[in-house]
Design an enzyme around this catalytic site. Sequence first.
Site, PDB file in Angstrom:
ATOM      1  N   GLU B  29     -49.346  -8.312 -19.889  1.00  0.00           N
ATOM      2  CA  GLU B  29     -49.681  -7.083 -19.171  1.00  0.00           C
ATOM      3  C   GLU B  29     -49.018  -5.897 -19.870  1.00  0.00           C
ATOM      4  O   GLU B  29     -47.798  -5.918 -20.085  1.00  0.00           O
ATOM      5  CB  GLU B  29     -49.192  -7.190 -17.726  1.00  0.00           C
ATOM      6  CG  GLU B  29     -49.882  -8.327 -16.974  1.00  0.00           C
ATOM      7  CD  GLU B  29     -49.074  -8.834 -15.787  1.00  0.00           C
ATOM      8  OE1 GLU B  29     -48.088  -8.184 -15.394  1.00  0.00           O
ATOM      9  OE2 GLU B  29     -49.438  -9.905 -15.262  1.00  0.00           O
ATOM     10  N   LEU B  58     -53.749  -8.210 -14.858  1.00  0.00           N
ATOM     11  CA  LEU B  58     -52.455  -8.435 -14.194  1.00  0.00           C
ATOM     12  C   LEU B  58     -52.525  -9.770 -13.453  1.00  0.00           C
ATOM     13  O   LEU B  58     -52.792  -9.822 -12.252  1.00  0.00           O
ATOM     14  CB  LEU B  58     -52.197  -7.274 -13.229  1.00  0.00           C
ATOM     15  CG  LEU B  58     -50.752  -6.935 -12.906  1.00  0.00           C
ATOM     16  CD1 LEU B  58     -50.656  -5.559 -12.278  1.00  0.00           C
ATOM     17  CD2 LEU B  58     -50.107  -7.969 -12.018  1.00  0.00           C
ATOM     18  N   GLU B  60     -50.524 -13.433 -13.888  1.00  0.00           N
ATOM     19  CA  GLU B  60     -49.566 -14.244 -14.644  1.00  0.00           C
ATOM     20  C   GLU B  60     -50.024 -15.691 -14.825  1.00  0.00           C
ATOM     21  O   GLU B  60     -49.803 -16.293 -15.875  1.00  0.00           O
ATOM     22  CB  GLU B  60     -48.196 -14.222 -13.952  1.00  0.00           C
ATOM     23  CG  GLU B  60     -47.439 -12.917 -14.111  1.00  0.00           C
ATOM     24  CD  GLU B  60     -47.900 -11.823 -13.154  1.00  0.00           C
ATOM     25  OE1 GLU B  60     -48.688 -12.127 -12.243  1.00  0.00           O
ATOM     26  OE2 GLU B  60     -47.472 -10.668 -13.324  1.00  0.00           O
ATOM     27  N   GLN B  82     -43.748  -9.802 -17.319  1.00  0.00           N
ATOM     28  CA  GLN B  82     -42.959  -8.564 -17.325  1.00  0.00           C
ATOM     29  C   GLN B  82     -41.535  -8.721 -16.799  1.00  0.00           C
ATOM     30  O   GLN B  82     -40.619  -8.059 -17.279  1.00  0.00           O
ATOM     31  CB  GLN B  82     -43.695  -7.491 -16.532  1.00  0.00           C
ATOM     32  CG  GLN B  82     -44.861  -6.913 -17.307  1.00  0.00           C
ATOM     33  CD  GLN B  82     -45.336  -5.591 -16.755  1.00  0.00           C
ATOM     34  OE1 GLN B  82     -45.119  -5.276 -15.590  1.00  0.00           O
ATOM     35  NE2 GLN B  82     -46.003  -4.810 -17.590  1.00  0.00           N
ATOM     36  N   PHE B  83     -41.373  -9.546 -15.786  1.00  0.00           N
ATOM     37  CA  PHE B  83     -40.030  -9.823 -15.254  1.00  0.00           C
ATOM     38  C   PHE B  83     -39.995 -11.271 -14.805  1.00  0.00           C
ATOM     39  O   PHE B  83     -41.015 -11.825 -14.400  1.00  0.00           O
ATOM     40  CB  PHE B  83     -39.712  -8.922 -14.051  1.00  0.00           C
ATOM     41  CG  PHE B  83     -39.474  -7.483 -14.400  1.00  0.00           C
ATOM     42  CD1 PHE B  83     -38.208  -7.038 -14.766  1.00  0.00           C
ATOM     43  CD2 PHE B  83     -40.515  -6.570 -14.373  1.00  0.00           C
ATOM     44  CE1 PHE B  83     -37.988  -5.704 -15.091  1.00  0.00           C
ATOM     45  CE2 PHE B  83     -40.307  -5.242 -14.705  1.00  0.00           C
ATOM     46  CZ  PHE B  83     -39.041  -4.800 -15.064  1.00  0.00           C
ATOM     47  N   PRO B  89     -45.799 -17.796 -10.530  1.00  0.00           N
ATOM     48  CA  PRO B  89     -47.165 -18.342 -10.554  1.00  0.00           C
ATOM     49  C   PRO B  89     -47.421 -19.220 -11.782  1.00  0.00           C
ATOM     50  O   PRO B  89     -48.271 -20.108 -11.744  1.00  0.00           O
ATOM     51  CB  PRO B  89     -48.060 -17.092 -10.600  1.00  0.00           C
ATOM     52  CG  PRO B  89     -47.221 -16.016 -10.028  1.00  0.00           C
ATOM     53  CD  PRO B  89     -45.809 -16.328 -10.441  1.00  0.00           C
ATOM     54  N   HIS B 129     -36.869  -8.278 -10.096  1.00  0.00           N
ATOM     55  CA  HIS B 129     -36.664  -7.806 -11.463  1.00  0.00           C
ATOM     56  C   HIS B 129     -35.307  -8.203 -12.001  1.00  0.00           C
ATOM     57  O   HIS B 129     -34.897  -7.779 -13.067  1.00  0.00           O
ATOM     58  CB  HIS B 129     -36.826  -6.285 -11.505  1.00  0.00           C
ATOM     59  CG  HIS B 129     -38.128  -5.808 -10.935  1.00  0.00           C
ATOM     60  ND1 HIS B 129     -38.392  -5.846  -9.586  1.00  0.00           N
ATOM     61  CD2 HIS B 129     -39.234  -5.321 -11.527  1.00  0.00           C
ATOM     62  CE1 HIS B 129     -39.618  -5.372  -9.369  1.00  0.00           C
ATOM     63  NE2 HIS B 129     -40.147  -5.057 -10.534  1.00  0.00           N
TER      64      HIS B 129
END
Lengths: 344, 326
Positions: B29, B58, B60, B82-83, B89, B129
């Site tokens: 992403e 977007l 995962e 991203q984090f 998932p 995050h």
Amino acid sequence: MAVAKNKPAAPSAPRRAPTDKPGKPDEVPAFSKDDELKAYHDMLLIRRFEEKAGQMYGMGLIGGFCHLYIGQEAVVIGMQMTLKPGDEVITGYRDHGHMLACGMDPKGVMAELTGRRGGYSKGKGGSMHMFSVEKGFYGGHGIVAAQVPIGTGLAFANRYRGNDNVSLTYFGDGAANQGQVYESFNMAELWKLPVVYVIENNRYAMGTSVTRSSATTDLSRRGLSFNIPGEQVDGMDVRAVRAAGEKAVAWCREGRGPYILEMLTYRYRGHPAKYRSREDVQKMRTEHDPIEQVRTRLIGSGMASEDELKKIDAAVRNLINEAAEFATNNPEPDPSELYTDVLQ
Amino acid sequence: MPELTLVEAVNLALARAMADDADVVVLGEDVGVNGGVFRATAGLQRRFGPERVVDTPLAELLISGLCVGMAAQGLKPVGEIQFMGFLYPCIDQLVNHASRLRHRTQGRLTCPMVLRTPYGAGIRAPEHHSESTEVMLAHIPGLRVVVPSSPERAYGLLLAAIRDPDPVVFLEPTRIYRAVKGEVEDDGEALPLDVAFVLREGRDVTLIAWGAMLKETLAAADALADEGIAAEVIDLATLKPYDEETILASVAKTGRCVVVHEAARTAGFGAEIAALIAERGLLSLLAPVARVTGYDTIVPLPRLEQHYLPSVDRVMAAARKVVGFG
């Protein structure tokens, strides 16, 4: 009161089920004699293989689980007729038929069911987990719908490499309600990936019928919001399957993106049955059996005699008996195999 | 040699791998046009094109599943999540498929994919995050779990991860993405996986850490030296499969061990190391193995973060305690 208004409507009936479809001969492109004989042989091979596997499972020779494909043979055989070497096939756990259709050796498949060294996964994968890269078969996956993004990834690689191979990604009506299917649809259309999503709608997700588990039961339309074309196909008629498959595969090879085929089919056996009557199953068997359809056409048109078909039956039985024998007597894996092929 | 931050070293390794091998594809992403949420992939799409640096939806689970399919066809996908909190998932694809492809195919297919994700607390971000759940992944047979702790090791280990034929989860410590700089030569040399790095030698106590916690651990070792305690510091670097021998050799020498991790305490990777030492190094021990860890709670927001993360003081206190034991 709001509560009463919010009462859900009863699930709608499927738009078209195999029993409702007239299947007039003139609507379906005819098969040549060779095609009919090949379809007859290949479907019968699956039928007999599965019957034997069911027996061996009953005898305790097969551990784990054993999901039989009986009733759905026309789907994989019709679709396989549309493929060329290099195309990929990937499916879920009801996978024996797909492997045999891909040309994998019945001995190796049966020996995997019995967990023997000579099985396709050396007796470590079992019924749901076999592969043959040589035959273009990428599993055999036990998690419902997890093969869908993987099959989409196979298609991504085809596109990346610039070849014209197509990924045939099979899943069932149960998987059609899993989220990762729609993540895949979106990506596949966005990138115009060469993947045919073949939904084998055998009407039951484990023991729950499509009408009780799906808000919309016309699964061919599940790609509409992504602009993916889809159609329902009489999955009990191998000719209809091949005709639809040819169209879908050509669509993909031309770089036009994914295609959805919903195969209306029926499995005769499977998850412990409390969800349908014996009569329903019997009705499908007598009126719509995919193998009987071909047999009737062959005999009725004079393309083949009873004797010729008997010879095919005998040859198939022979092959299956050999496979069963191999799978019964082949040695079990060595305990040292526990630790092999985990990491390099 | 240029001085790079850790995230710049990640970028350099990705560029190197892509330049060397047309089968390497970066996907995730915002990785393309935007260059990644932390700029780890900045400039790659301009250099290698949108076919090789793929902006994905977007989604995962899709990213991880695509990687498995691509890898089965011989590509070397490098997915970005991203984090770490967004990685869950992907567990289905990582656990049920990526890690088992080699086994199911008897080595006929392997799964040469890398899933990179920034991980760990200390960047004033909310909980998802700041996750540090590496042990969940380290429990999975058939996966490699790698955590760099310096720019040099980020470069060398990421190259190794991309070249490795098996699936690797590459956890990049967010807190030190830009907090440390180091010389990195773009020589294309990979560092070995499954090997721990002894960053500092000492005879009194073994301090074991990985990722961002090396920062506090090395600072503690410096301060302990002033007190006359010579700490040996090990960067575990690969958590699965991990380098048992380097740990045991060090503990045989020092007789004392403190494991430092920011992940929650119970069933954290520190427990695995303590068990290893109990099983195979018990007779070398002069004191019980100590753990300095995060707590069994949700990673807190910034105002409590400094209380959650192991501090230099906590590491020093644990080291003093084991050195003074008995």
